[in-house]
Design a protein around this motif. Structure first.
Motif, PDB file in Angstrom:
ATOM      1  N   LEU A 125       0.848  -1.189   0.000  1.00 19.98           N
ATOM      2  CA  LEU A 125       0.000   0.000   0.000  1.00 19.98           C
ATOM      3  C   LEU A 125       0.881   1.234   0.000  1.00 19.98           C
ATOM      4  N   THR A 161      -2.939   3.080  -4.135  1.00 24.04           N
ATOM      5  CA  THR A 161      -3.253   1.779  -4.708  1.00 24.04           C
ATOM      6  C   THR A 161      -2.819   0.658  -3.780  1.00 24.04           C
ATOM      7  N   LEU A 162      -3.435  -0.488  -3.984  1.00 29.31           N
ATOM      8  CA  LEU A 162      -2.967  -1.762  -3.451  1.00 29.31           C
ATOM      9  C   LEU A 162      -2.382  -2.531  -4.627  1.00 29.31           C
ATOM     10  N   ASP A 172      -6.577  -2.687  -6.108  1.00 31.15           N
ATOM     11  CA  ASP A 172      -7.590  -1.637  -5.969  1.00 31.15           C
ATOM     12  C   ASP A 172      -6.883  -0.289  -6.035  1.00 31.15           C
ATOM     13  N   ALA A 173      -7.656   0.762  -6.259  1.00 31.54           N
ATOM     14  CA  ALA A 173      -7.095   2.111  -6.333  1.00 31.54           C
ATOM     15  C   ALA A 173      -8.170   3.124  -5.979  1.00 31.54           C
ATOM     16  N   VAL A 174      -7.766   4.176  -5.317  1.00 32.29           N
ATOM     17  CA  VAL A 174      -8.638   5.316  -5.028  1.00 32.29           C
ATOM     18  C   VAL A 174      -7.839   6.584  -5.276  1.00 32.29           C
ATOM     19  N   ARG A 188     -10.556   3.679   2.292  1.00 34.75           N
ATOM     20  CA  ARG A 188     -11.422   3.339   1.154  1.00 34.75           C
ATOM     21  C   ARG A 188     -10.932   2.081   0.428  1.00 34.75           C
ATOM     22  N   LEU A 189      -9.683   1.682   0.684  1.00 40.26           N
ATOM     23  CA  LEU A 189      -9.128   0.492   0.048  1.00 40.26           C
ATOM     24  C   LEU A 189      -9.349  -0.778   0.863  1.00 40.26           C
ATOM     25  N   SER A 192     -10.996  -4.280  -0.082  1.00 44.10           N
ATOM     26  CA  SER A 192     -10.307  -5.199  -0.990  1.00 44.10           C
ATOM     27  C   SER A 192      -9.331  -6.119  -0.267  1.00 44.10           C
TER      28      SER A 192
END
Length: 441
Positions: A125, A161-162, A172-174, A188-189, A192
């Motif tokens: 992360l 991101t992860l 995942d990404a935010v 927010r991640l 996932s």
């Protein structure tokens, strides 16, 4: 090719990873299917946006010429720049987000070299920033970062991101404004994360509340702490680690001294790591210290995204909605390339995905798009494909331990900076790790 007005809608060989049916389903699920058949159907516009990420050096009219260059003889539309802009606004960002949500994942099998550590999927992360145009519309949402010299020249977006460390695929990404820090966006991640993962993170993410929330997902954590942070010693283990706590979460703490030796000399640094893996027999302290080095794979993924694909450029979109659309397209294209690379290396058992060259895959994908080649898969499944064969023909050597100073390689000024000469040499290195016993009872 697809027929009629849909013919320009393709991504070369990468279309096999994101076929027509998938794009049509994204448009249907998000309510973006055109009400009447236009010269620029919605499916074609989605592929135009994705193709734009393969050719960031040209405008969308230039991207259109790339898509249609090999389609001579077909009755194709000749849209203007304004028509392409209207079509992109009509589509919005939601179909691209839908596609990213569908495609995201580690793309790692149980035998993928480097993807697993003692049965746990290794992920990282971290955050970075993307530069966006300095327009009044953009500034209503994204701001310039403050600094000693008046702040950055352009507004920026914070992206978190992860990343699966073994394949560098996106789990995942935010993203959002830089006015919110990384630890604000990170929760927010968390949906996932799941049991069977081990999350690597740097000191910025060692907040008690965040670690507690990560542990609640069932995923394991290996996070670096600030060296001066006081940690209670609740029990000592024979490997030099000790039991402690981050708020309500019990953790094992590993204090270690890492020495990098090169022909230019030695450099020693102190690291303090905390992990939710409490069994020192199954997860020895020395192995945890070595594992933490894998966190740098996410930095390499950001290099691929920002340097190889974007080439350090500012994003195209000049509105907040357009920026959302472009970032999701960028994430989809990176995931498609990394998936193609992972598929290719999987055809040669024992080949570490680290040896696949991202630049080779990116250039091969661009060539296949211009040729409009391999758009529809053959009846025989070919996991490697043309892109994969280019990757396999140019595999990088086995990963060697090297060090290079983390410095600015492109000066702001074209004039020689004053002061001593900066050594930019990469050196072969050896690493020594000593586990330090904590002082105190």
């Amino acid at each position: 090719m697809a027929g009629g007005r849909f013919a320009p809608g393709h991504l070369g060989e990468l279309t096999q990873c994101i076929p027509f049916e998938m794009v049509d389903e994204a448009l249907k699920a998000t309510g973006r299917v055109q009400e009447r058949l236009r010269d620029l159907p919605s499916r074609v516009v989605v592929y135009l946006l994705l193709a734009g990420c393969l050719f960031p050096e040209v405008g969308y009219l230039g991207v259109w010429r790339k898509l249609t260059g090999a389609l001579a003889g077909l009755p194709l539309a000749a849209p203007s720049a304004s028509a392409l802009a209207q079509a992109r606004r009509r589509i919005g960002a939601t179909p691209l987000k839908w596609l990213f949500d569908l495609l995201k994942g580690p793309v790692a099998g149980p035998r993928t070299p480097g993807a697993w550590w003692r049965g746990l999927l290794v992920i990282a992360l971290d955050g970075t920033t993307l530069t966006v145009p300095d327009t009044p519309a953009v500034l209503t949402r994204f701001t310039k970062q403050a600094g000693n010299h008046g702040g950055t020249g352009y507004p920026q977006v914070r992206l978190l991101t992860l990343v699966a460390c073994g394949t560098r695929t996106l789990i995942d990404a935010v993203f959002g404004p830089t006015t919110s820090g990384e630890t604000t966006h990170a929760p927010r991640l968390l949906p996932s994360l799941r049991p069977g993962m081990i999350l690597l993170a740097d000191r910025n993410f060692a907040a008690q509340g965040l670690i507690n929330d990560i542990a609640a997902t069932g995923a394991e954590v290996l996070v670096r702490l600030k060296n001066g942070r006081r940690m209670p010693i609740l029990a000592r283990y024979r490997d030099g680690s000790y039991l402690s706590a981050l708020g309500p979460v019990p953790v094992r703490v590993v204090d270690c001294e890492i020495t990098i030796t090169t022909t230019a000399g030695k450099h020693t640094g102190l690291y303090r790591l905390a992990t939710t893996l409490l069994d020192h027999h199954r997860h020895p302290a020395g192995e945890l210290a070595m594992l933490y080095h894998q966190r740098w794979e996410i930095e390499t993924a950001y290099l691929e995204l920002k340097s190889t694909i974007l080439g350090g450029r500012v994003l195209r979109a000049r509105t907040p909605e357009g920026i959302d659309q472009e970032i999701y397209a960028l994430l989809v294209v990176h995931q498609l390339l990394r998936t193609a690379m992972a598929d290719a290396t999987s055809t040669q058992p024992g080949t570490d995905p680290d040896r696949a060259g991202f630049s080779i895959a990116w250039q091969a994908a661009r060539d296949q798009l211009v040729l409009a080649a391999g758009v529809i898969a053959d009846t025989a499944i070919d996991l490697a494909g043309t892109i994969g064969r280019h990757v396999l023909a140019g595999l990088l050597p086995q990963r060697r331990l090297r060090v290079s100073p983390r410095i600015v390689k492109r000066a702001i000024s074209k004039y020689q900076a004053r002061g001593p000469r900066i050594d930019r040499t990469s050196y072969k290195a050896t690493t020594g790790i000593e586990i330090l016993a904590a002082a105190g009872p």
